[in-house]
Design an enzyme around this catalytic site. Structure first.
Site, PDB file in Angstrom:
ATOM      1  N   HIS A  35     -11.958 -66.534   1.943  1.00 49.89           N
ATOM      2  CA  HIS A  35     -13.579 -66.431   2.077  1.00 49.89           C
ATOM      3  C   HIS A  35     -14.049 -65.362   1.412  1.00 49.89           C
ATOM      4  O   HIS A  35     -13.869 -64.106   1.520  1.00 49.89           O
ATOM      5  CB  HIS A  35     -13.715 -66.088   3.678  1.00 49.89           C
ATOM      6  N   ILE A 194     -26.787 -66.227   6.295  1.00 45.02           N
ATOM      7  CA  ILE A 194     -26.121 -67.617   6.034  1.00 45.02           C
ATOM      8  C   ILE A 194     -24.839 -67.603   6.991  1.00 45.02           C
ATOM      9  O   ILE A 194     -24.256 -66.598   7.278  1.00 45.02           O
ATOM     10  CB  ILE A 194     -25.379 -67.621   4.660  1.00 45.02           C
ATOM     11  N   HIS A 266     -19.687 -68.884   1.921  1.00 45.73           N
ATOM     12  CA  HIS A 266     -18.764 -68.390   2.711  1.00 45.73           C
ATOM     13  C   HIS A 266     -17.047 -68.610   2.344  1.00 45.73           C
ATOM     14  O   HIS A 266     -16.657 -67.561   2.398  1.00 45.73           O
ATOM     15  CB  HIS A 266     -19.257 -69.143   4.098  1.00 45.73           C
ATOM     16  N   GLU A 414     -17.110 -57.965  31.471  1.00 43.40           N
ATOM     17  CA  GLU A 414     -15.566 -57.966  31.208  1.00 43.40           C
ATOM     18  C   GLU A 414     -15.047 -58.313  30.052  1.00 43.40           C
ATOM     19  O   GLU A 414     -14.086 -57.997  29.439  1.00 43.40           O
ATOM     20  CB  GLU A 414     -15.068 -59.176  32.296  1.00 43.40           C
ATOM     21  N   PHE A 440     -11.525 -63.036  36.826  1.00 33.52           N
ATOM     22  CA  PHE A 440     -12.000 -62.802  35.579  1.00 33.52           C
ATOM     23  C   PHE A 440     -11.197 -62.382  34.591  1.00 33.52           C
ATOM     24  O   PHE A 440     -11.772 -62.017  33.236  1.00 33.52           O
ATOM     25  CB  PHE A 440     -13.144 -61.633  35.905  1.00 33.52           C
ATOM     26  N   HIS A 476     -13.360 -67.845  42.996  1.00 34.84           N
ATOM     27  CA  HIS A 476     -12.625 -66.362  42.869  1.00 34.84           C
ATOM     28  C   HIS A 476     -11.304 -66.482  43.257  1.00 34.84           C
ATOM     29  O   HIS A 476     -10.560 -65.440  43.437  1.00 34.84           O
ATOM     30  CB  HIS A 476     -13.282 -65.308  43.866  1.00 34.84           C
TER      31      HIS A 476
END
Length: 665
Positions: A35, A194, A266, A414, A440, A476
């Site tokens: 890259h 870009i 890129h 989180e 989570f 949950h």
């Protein structure tokens, strides 16, 4: 080529930037891929930072008071490798640069954590790097408050691409860093407009710099190819008590005319003709991997520019009183204080003596609280769940007004919390805890994966681990997450069954320094199952026989966490039926798998019927149960209702365990 004396300082600086460009292009051409957009577009920015502002010492890459430098847009890794090579980092030799993207090279496709090589963190998944930088800045601020600015006083710089700021974690980072007023944190944005798909206007229309201003950042907007303008902006950022964004307008792939400003800039394929055209236009040697002597010398000088600061810092540390110098050394080296095991062993003995049920997450908080005074290194991060997770206790909040605080109120963020905990661990000097509900964990998963990949000793602590949370319902109830974390390489997953195992798991967690740990706690009260007075850490081997069979064992009940109590009750019923049954508690599969075959066989009970019990999915249990083993657990997602009703509804009961064992005999 001209000598150094024949070139102006501005011309030398320009050619230093070109040295980055050509090393990157040469390495990418040799590798056949890469890259180039970032190293070509940010060459002047990097030159300004490394030659005039960054505090570092290539001869001591682990200098605790060095500035931290993160290339968050990690696909542009050749920018970092070029800088490290040019400034004299031993591990990034020219041969390493020439082996870019080859197996075993320090110059991997994306930067891979190696502080001794100057690589402060692994980057690639966009947004993770800037969140790591946030954690580094928090750690620096807290350590500066503890030890004083004569000993700790450094900046954290992060190079940032559009992808880092478009990922959702980016906005969490912007918001929290502004709130905490982290004046030693600087983001340098490669504003080339870009992305991989094309112009950023395809997917974004807001004023990105304004997002930072609204969040309380100092913002400067400059020409990213003007070294003087970038340098001036960096100098002003160092003086501002707010975090800073330097928005640098750049041209992607600058130097390769065919790709400049284009989406192909890129990572579009480079050709020999691109390099030849660059060489002719910029007056650079045609021979690849060659840097003119005067330019190489200027870069070597840049690598030594912080030597006086380094020597002065060492003298200041040497003049500290013995106690402070010893404490600082222990802290930055990550060594634990003497006597810390006495805390965990005392808690275990007291829990066994009390013989009382206790809320699992509360017992974790109690162990942490008992350690906080002895281990000022611990910093606890929590995602807006202070009360139900119970890990703040005597800790003061870390804030702009109180950087000595050790409890970071992360808010409902989180994603950022997990990643900044990684940054704190990578920075060193603190032991980060990241505390939230187990459901989570998926919000933290990118960070958890990166912690495992880097081998960072982050302690991820979770509450509300199963259907035992009750009426909050299936959203949950993380029935599938245990299996997914156990599948993650280099992640220890601990699920303690009572307060004694909790103390042992904390001991394991603090001992484990080569990777992250997930400590998974129940919401509900757990009976105190252990009654032994042994001082051995039974959990350290991953699984152990909690209750042996009376008679020659015919059934082995394997369980973790809250379900070990059910297994013990089932054992009593089976023994009453004349079926000798043992109960095995398995707080950590990974540690058990690491034991020798003989120990594993003795625990599992060769030739016995095995029944696994866990209020989670079966996935993975096959390795312990064999083809004929039975499993009592969840068939799918949970439901809303009281905990005891849910256990009955999903048939996770002593009766079900007994029936499964009898059916398998």
């Amino acid at each position: 080529m001209s000598s150094v004396s024949s070139l102006s300082s501005a011309e030398i600086a320009r050619r230093q930037a070109d040295a980055i460009r050509f090393l990157a292009v040469d390495a990418i051409l040799k590798a056949g891929e890469g890259h180039q957009g970032v190293p070509l577009g940010m060459a002047e920015i990097a030159t300004a930072l490394f030659t005039r502002h960054l505090k570092f010492n290539p001869n001591d890459p682990l200098w605790p008071d060095r500035d931290r430098f993160v290339v968050s847009n990690g696909h542009g890794s050749m920018l970092l490798y070029a800088l490290l090579h040019l400034t004299g980092y031993e591990k990034i030799s020219l041969s390493q640069v020439m082996s870019f993207r080859e197996l075993g090279s320090h110059c991997a496709g994306h930067p891979e954590y190696d502080p001794a090589a100057g690589i402060e963190t692994t980057t690639g998944p966009l947004g993770q790097g800037i969140a790591n930088a946030l954690g580094m800045a928090i750690a620096e601020a807290q350590l500066r408050a503890r030890f004083g600015s004569e000993i700790v006083d450094h900046m954290t710089y992060a190079f940032v691409g559009d992808g880092c700021l478009q990922e959702g974690v980016g906005q969490e980072v912007i918001s929290l860093a502004g709130h905490l007023r982290l004046g030693h944190l600087v983001f340098v944005w490669d504003d080339n407009r870009i992305t991989d798909d094309g112009a950023t206007s395809l997917s974004i229309s807001e004023d990105v710099a304004e997002r930072f201003r609204v969040a309380g950042w100092h913002v400067a907007e400059v020409d990213g190819h003007d070294i003087e303008a970038v340098s001036d902006a960096l100098a002003k950022a160092r003086k501002d008590d707010r975090p800073s964004l330097i928005a640098c307008r750049t041209t992607i792939a600058k130097g390769v005319r065919r790709l400049e400003g284009q989406r192909g800039g890129h990572s579009g394929k480079l050709f020999d003709t691109d390099r030849q055209e660059m060489s002719d236009r910029l007056g650079w040697p045609a021979t690849r991997f060659t840097v003119p002597n005067e330019v190489a010398a200027a870069w070597r000088d840049a690598g030594t520019r912080s030597r006086d600061e380094y020597d002065s810092w060492r003298r200041r540390v040497a003049t500290l009183d013995d106690a402070t110098r010893t404490l600082f050394g222990r802290t930055v080296e990550g060594r634990l204080p003497e006597g810390w095991r006495d805390v965990t062993s005392t808690y275990r003995a007291q829990a066994i003596a009390r013989k009382k049920p206790a809320y699992s997450i509360e017992t974790s908080g109690e162990v942490a609280s008992a350690l906080y005074d002895l281990m000022p290194d611990i910093m606890t991060c929590c995602a807006d769940l202070e009360a139900p997770t119970n890990h703040k206790r005597q800790l003061e909040a870390f804030s702009a007004a109180n950087p000595r605080g050790r409890y970071v109120h992360c808010g409902v963020r989180e994603h950022a919390m997990g990643s900044l905990a990684n940054g704190m661990a990578a920075h060193g000097g603190v032991i980060p805890l990241a505390v939230t509900y187990f459901a989570f964990a998926d919000y933290e998963r990118p960070a958890m994966r990166m912690a495992a990949l880097m081998g960072l000793p982050v302690k991820f602590i979770f509450s509300h681990d199963s259907i035992g949370i009750g009426k909050n319902g299936p959203t949950h109830q993380p029935v599938e997450i245990l299996a997914s974390l156990r599948a993650m390489p280099n992640m220890l997953v601990l699920r303690p069954a009572d307060a004694a195992e909790m103390a042992e798991c904390w001991e394991i967690m603090l001992d484990h320094t080569t990777g992250p740990v997930s400590l998974v706690c129940a919401r509900q009260q757990l009976d105190q199952l252990r009654s032994d007075t042994s001082t051995d850490n039974q959990s350290r081997r991953g699984a152990y026989v909690l209750a042996e069979a009376d008679g020659e064992r015919r059934v082995t009940l394997l369980a973790t966490g809250s379900e070990v109590a059910l297994a013990k009750e089932a054992r009593a019923l089976l023994q009453a039926r004349g079926v000798p049954t043992a109960v095995v508690s398995m707080p950590c599969w990974e540690l058990f798998e690491a034991q020798d075959k003989g120990y594993r066989s003795s625990v599992l009970g060769a030739g016995t019927v095995r029944v696994g019990v866990e209020a989670a999915m079966k996935f993975g249990w096959e390795r312990w149960l064999g083809h004929d083993g039975a499993f009592v657990g969840m068939p799918g997602f949970g439901a809303s209702g009281p905990a005891d009703a849910l256990y009955r509804h999903f048939n996770i009961t002593t009766e079900a365990i007994v029936a499964a064992a009898l059916a398998s005999l």
